[in-house]
Design an enzyme around this catalytic site. Structure first.
Site, PDB file in Angstrom:
ATOM      1  CD  GLU A  95       5.565  18.976  28.055  1.00  0.00           C
ATOM      2  OE1 GLU A  95       6.647  19.341  27.872  1.00  0.00           O
ATOM      3  OE2 GLU A  95       5.211  19.193  29.137  1.00  0.00           O
TER       4      GLU A  95
ATOM      5  CD  GLU B 204       1.513  22.290  30.631  1.00  0.00           C
ATOM      6  OE1 GLU B 204       1.676  21.373  29.978  1.00  0.00           O
ATOM      7  OE2 GLU B 204       1.159  23.291  29.603  1.00  0.00           O
TER       8      GLU B 204
END
Length: 290
Positions: free
Chosen positions: A131, A151
């Protein structure tokens, strides 16, 4: 290393990162939790937010580089801490501080900021590490680096800003492939997809940070940036970020002109650049006052 005595204020202390100033105008930030693959804690993210806010306000600094100690760039959030936070929430306990600041994971995944930051990805960039990479201005990676959003494999979601940004950078099909499968991609694939700028040779995990090829390459990019007018760098970056974030190229162009053109025209660096060209010499830039 450059002394911090010339700064207007000393850099804020860090619990997670090691901060240095290897050459004039450049800040080097090393994520320094190698035994945990530089997994990020909540406290670390708030420390980093104060650091990057300070960086934007320190006139003598023009570019920053982030990298990781050991064999990882950043493996994401500390899942053990995350689990403990969920246990506390299940018990009805409340904390006064959010797990991450408004600027996102590591204070970088949703950062707009004022000055550029380059990632020197020395190993895995998973979860929150990915990210961060998705929102930085430039990215250099070693050829053995791996990038992933795993994730979904842990029942969570990459909600720190990377999903819409990756859709814009690498396109919906590739962003979907990363987010929904949790697969990892190599540095070569990331470069082919347009996610990173360059790939370097690997360095040993125990090499001095400044001896690593990936950090040397990032420093070369930083040097090229620092050769230019700091005012022009700040405003040019603002135009790119506005176009990327806001969608409309014309609206971003209008806002860039309205918000920044007067300050550029009134600044000493524009006058110095034009004088230097006319006098056939190298410009002597001053620290930006923007």
């Amino acid at each position: 290393m450059i002394s911090t005595s010339s700064f207007k204020r000393f850099p804020p202390p860090q619990s997670y990162a090691f901060v240095s100033f290897p050459v004039p105008h450049v800040m080097l930030v090393v994520f320094n939790r190698p035994k945990a693959l530089n997994a990020m804690t909540s406290a670390a993210q708030y420390d980093l937010e104060t650091l990057f806010t300070w960086y934007d306000s320190e006139p003598s600094l023009r570019c920053a580089i982030v990298t990781g100690a050991g064999r990882a760039f950043c493996a994401g959030m500390d899942l053990k801490e995350w689990n403990q936070l969920n246990i506390r929430r299940a018990k009805g306990e409340h904390t006064t501080q959010a797990p991450m600041p408004r600027s996102g994971f590591g204070a970088l995944s949703r950062r707009h900021g004022k000055k550029p930051i380059i990632a020197a990805v020395n190993g895995i960039a998973f979860g929150g590490g990915m990210e961060i990479v998705s929102n930085l201005d430039m990215v250099v990676a070693v050829k053995s680096a791996l990038f992933a959003l795993p994730e979904a494999k842990r029942g969570v979601v990459a909600m720190a800003g990377s999903l819409p940004r990756l859709a814009r950078t690498i396109g919906r099909p590739r962003a979907t492939e990363l987010a929904l499968t949790g697969k990892s991609i190599t540095a070569a694939e990331a470069k082919e997809w347009g996610l990173i700028n360059a790939v370097t040779e690997d360095g040993a995990a125990d090499d001095d940070i400044l001896d690593r090829p990936v950090v040397k390459a990032a420093l070369q990019y930083a040097a090229s940036i620092c050769e230019n007018s700091p005012d022009s760098v700040i405003i040019s970056r603002a135009g790119i970020v506005a176009g990327w974030e806001d969608g409309s190229a014309e609206n971003a162009s209008r806002l860039l002109s309205e918000n920044w053109e007067p300050a550029l025209n009134e600044g000493e660096n524009l006058r110095e650049g034009l004088r230097a060209f006319s006098e056939k010499r190298e410009p002597r830039w001053i620290d930006s006052k923007l």
